[in-house]
Design an enzyme around this catalytic site. Structure first.
Site, short mmCIF file in Angstrom:
data_model
loop_
_atom_site.label_atom_id
_atom_site.label_comp_id
_atom_site.label_asym_id
_atom_site.label_seq_id
_atom_site.Cartn_x
_atom_site.Cartn_y
_atom_site.Cartn_z
N LYS A 198 0.87 -1.18 0.00
CA LYS A 198 0.00 0.00 0.00
C LYS A 198 0.91 1.23 0.00
O LYS A 198 1.48 1.59 1.02
CB LYS A 198 -0.86 -0.04 1.26
CG LYS A 198 -2.09 0.85 1.29
CD LYS A 198 -1.89 2.29 1.01
CE LYS A 198 -2.07 3.22 2.17
NZ LYS A 198 -1.87 4.62 1.74
N GLU A 201 8.99 0.65 11.27
CA GLU A 201 10.13 1.54 11.00
C GLU A 201 9.59 2.96 11.05
O GLU A 201 8.93 3.42 10.12
CB GLU A 201 10.71 1.24 9.61
CG GLU A 201 11.39 -0.11 9.48
CD GLU A 201 12.71 -0.18 10.22
OE1 GLU A 201 13.24 0.88 10.62
OE2 GLU A 201 13.20 -1.30 10.42
N CYS A 228 13.97 9.62 7.03
CA CYS A 228 13.70 9.29 8.44
C CYS A 228 14.95 9.41 9.30
O CYS A 228 14.88 9.77 10.47
CB CYS A 228 13.12 7.89 8.54
SG CYS A 228 14.16 6.67 7.73
N GLU A 245 9.57 16.08 15.29
CA GLU A 245 10.16 15.79 13.98
C GLU A 245 9.63 16.78 12.95
O GLU A 245 8.42 16.97 12.83
CB GLU A 245 9.79 14.36 13.56
CG GLU A 245 10.44 13.93 12.26
CD GLU A 245 9.96 12.56 11.77
OE1 GLU A 245 8.75 12.29 11.87
OE2 GLU A 245 10.79 11.79 11.30
P1 NDP Z 1 2.43 8.28 7.71
O1 NDP Z 1 2.57 7.56 8.99
O2 NDP Z 1 1.47 9.40 7.62
O3 NDP Z 1 2.00 7.28 6.54
C1 NDP Z 1 2.74 6.11 6.24
C2 NDP Z 1 1.85 5.16 5.44
O4 NDP Z 1 0.79 4.70 6.28
C3 NDP Z 1 1.17 5.81 4.24
O5 NDP Z 1 1.06 4.87 3.19
C4 NDP Z 1 -0.21 6.15 4.80
O6 NDP Z 1 -1.18 6.30 3.80
C5 NDP Z 1 -0.46 4.92 5.66
N1 NDP Z 1 -1.47 5.07 6.71
C6 NDP Z 1 -2.04 6.20 7.18
N2 NDP Z 1 -2.91 5.90 8.18
C7 NDP Z 1 -2.87 4.55 8.35
C8 NDP Z 1 -3.52 3.63 9.23
N3 NDP Z 1 -4.37 4.03 10.16
N4 NDP Z 1 -3.23 2.32 9.12
C9 NDP Z 1 -2.33 1.87 8.20
N5 NDP Z 1 -1.70 2.71 7.33
C10 NDP Z 1 -1.95 4.02 7.41
O7 NDP Z 1 3.90 8.73 7.30
P2 NDP Z 1 4.33 9.64 6.07
O8 NDP Z 1 3.90 9.00 4.79
O9 NDP Z 1 3.91 11.04 6.36
O10 NDP Z 1 5.91 9.49 6.12
C11 NDP Z 1 6.71 10.29 6.90
C12 NDP Z 1 7.09 9.57 8.19
O11 NDP Z 1 7.70 8.33 7.89
C13 NDP Z 1 8.10 10.34 8.99
O12 NDP Z 1 7.73 10.35 10.34
C14 NDP Z 1 9.39 9.54 8.81
O13 NDP Z 1 10.27 9.70 9.86
C15 NDP Z 1 8.87 8.15 8.69
N6 NDP Z 1 9.83 7.28 7.98
C16 NDP Z 1 10.52 6.31 8.68
C17 NDP Z 1 11.48 5.53 8.04
C18 NDP Z 1 12.23 4.45 8.75
O14 NDP Z 1 12.80 3.57 8.10
N7 NDP Z 1 12.31 4.42 10.08
C19 NDP Z 1 11.81 5.74 6.63
C20 NDP Z 1 11.00 6.75 6.00
C21 NDP Z 1 10.05 7.50 6.66
P3 NDP Z 1 -1.49 7.77 3.20
O15 NDP Z 1 -0.17 8.45 2.93
O16 NDP Z 1 -2.21 7.47 1.97
O17 NDP Z 1 -2.26 8.48 4.28
#
Ligand code: NDP
Length: 495
Positions: free
Chosen positions: A193, A268, A302, A399
């Protein structure tokens, strides 16, 4: 300079009526809702995608269950060959995928080529190598024999089953490929997804997966908003969740996975990564280090550095040199190869950064460079340098995930360690010094899943990566991911 020309294949792909990728083919969603994908560089709509519903998710999970039945019985060598073919196909389609990625995320085209395609292909080949090296153990049971009988035992590593892979928008292609590779090399199937902001490359990669030889159902893609991810996590047909994203969503995902049926979850998540400069580091090296840690891909990494601690005696000249360097960056279109600094990835993120700048001002922080959004419809945010007043200031705790470096001076090494560790997060950190003996003494005292010395941000497939504290559970890369994508079965025999 000007934008590179888009490939005809890219324009043709964007114009498609995008569906979902289920059971080895593109299928129409059963939902009528559509979402628009925008180019963050200019705000223009570039594609429409499906906002999948529960019936679509059911269909994708059902397909993945069938895919698992066949893929998990494929020989390890055959699995490796398919992943290697997929890596070749990624490289053959390098420019097409890089252009799509830049259009959907605003990432500089050079970064899209180098990381989203070339590095991702490298990771894929590394994972392919693991398919043939997953082993259990033989064990001599410890209890004494009762009446002369003997015992022997061994363990098997078996694929966990159907994986729900949930991907953020910052490295939409590469992170999806990490998940896909972990799942497929261990014999699992996967439903991916992508973020609603960046779904396009993954729809294309799924097609390349079939071309590489994946059987129907081994790799499925369902697009849509967060509810699609939630439906996957809660689905009774999903055996494991591999989630990358923010801390709040990650906690919700972890809870939902546990609540569903103790579904295994790797999380992650984000963080607030510390970067520490000891007084012996030269000015130019420190400025290069700050740009590497905090400004690569506009800080939307991240593991990027967000909290910068500099010895008080070095702070003023360092900030001056940094602001001067940032002022020379060429800001512009990410499709222009001469651009050094592009937009952030989407409007909500740009707005969030504007709010953080307002908070910094309200708390009396000094904004030494940037601190404003760009004019026009694109999601531009100036590279920003902030000097905080104290460790409790918001910009040193929340963050930003953007091009924002916040600084605080320190006087003593003990104070530095306290500042670095006084965070609920622990994804990464970096320590900069020419004194490697001192670095070796400090390394065990710094709380982070990954600690870099005289470098920041570089990930390697052979080196495990993941967070401690609230930055996540589980590890990717190295051999560490195998534990997360397989179940350990113990077999004991009497003879
Ligand atoms: P989000 O947590 O907003 O979204 C991540 C994914 O989860 C998206 O595909 C999102 O869909 C989906 N999602 C949203 N709500 C739900 C739910 N209730 N249940 C399951 N899935 C859901 O993160 P961002 O996309 O804004 O990414 C940025 C964040 O990711 C930052 O905090 C960053 O630090 C972290 N990150 C961590 C990494 C690591 O390896 N530790 C690497 C890269 C990023 P949709 O976008 O369509 O809402």
């Amino acid at each position: 300079m000007s934008d590179i020309a888009l490939l005809p294949a890219v324009s043709a792909f964007l114009a498609r009526d995008h569906g979902l990728y289920i059971h080895g083919e593109q299928v129409a969603s059963q939902a009528s809702a559509r979402l628009t994908v925008h180019n963050p560089a200019n705000g223009q709509a570039i594609a429409q995608i499906a906002d999948a519903n529960q019936a679509d998710v059911d269909r994708a999970v059902d397909s993945a269950r069938q895919g698992f039945a066949s893929w998990s019985r494929t020989s390890p060598a055959a699995r490796a060959r398919v992943l290697l073919r997929l890596a070749d196909l990624l490289e053959a389609h390098r420019e097409e995928l890089a252009q799509l990625e830049t259009l959907q995320s605003g990432k500089l085209i050079g970064i899209a080529r180098a990381f989203e395609v070339e590095q991702a292909a490298h990771f894929l080949r590394y994972y392919a190598g693991w398919a043939t090296k997953i082993t259990g153990q033989t064990i001599t049971p410890s209890l004494p024999s009762f009446a002369g009988e003997r015992y022997s035992a061994f363990t098997l590593r078996e694929p966990v089953g159907v994986v729900a892979g949930i991907v953020p928008w910052n490295f939409a292609t590469m992170i999806a490929l990490w998940k896909l590779a972990s799942a497929l090399t261990t014999g699992c199937s996967i439903v991916l997804k992508p973020s609603e902001f960046t779904p396009l490359t993954l729809l294309r990669i799924a097609e390349l997966g079939s071309e590489a030889g994946l059987p129907p159902g081994a790799l499925n893609v369902v697009t849509g908003a967060g509810h699609v991810g939630k439906a996957l996590v809660e689905h009774p047909g999903t055996d494991k969740v591999s989630f990358t994203g923010s801390v709040p969503t990650g906690i919700a995902v972890g809870q939902a996975a546990m609540g569903a049926k103790l579904t295994r979850a790797t999380l992650e998540l984000g963080g607030k990564n510390a970067v520490a400069f000891l007084p012996d580091v030269g000015l130019d090296k420190a400025v290069d280090g700050i740009i590497e840690a905090g400004f690569l891909h506009s800080g939307q990494i991240c593991a990027a550095g967000e909290r910068f601690y500099v010895h008080r005696s070095r702070l003023e000249p360092l900030l001056e040199a940094l602001c001067q360097r940032l002022g020379q960056l060429r800001i512009g279109s990410p499709l222009d190869e001469a651009t050094q600094f592009g937009p952030v990835a989407n409007k909500p993120h740009q707005q969030k950064l504007a709010e953080l700048f307002a908070t910094a001002r309200a708390e009396g922080n000094r904004i030494l460079h940037g601190g404003r959004l760009g004019d026009g419809p694109g999601c531009f945010v100036e590279p920003t340098v902030i000097l905080a007043n104290q460790a409790s200031d918001t910009l040193l705790n929340q963050e930003t995930f953007g091009p924002v470096a916040t600084f605080l001076p320190y006087d003593h090494e003990d104070e530095l360690l306290h500042l670095m560790n006084a965070s609920p997060y622990g994804l990464s950190a970096s320590l900069w010094t020419n004194d490697l003996a001192k670095a070796m003494r400090l390394i065990p005292q710094i709380q982070a899943g990954t600690l870099w010395v005289n470098m920041h941000t570089l990930l390697d497939p052979a080196v495990p990566f993941g967070g401690i504290k609230a930055s996540g559970i589980g590890r990717e890369f190295g051999s560490a991911f195998i534990d997360d994508f397989t179940e350990l079965k113990s077999v004991m025999m009497r003879y």
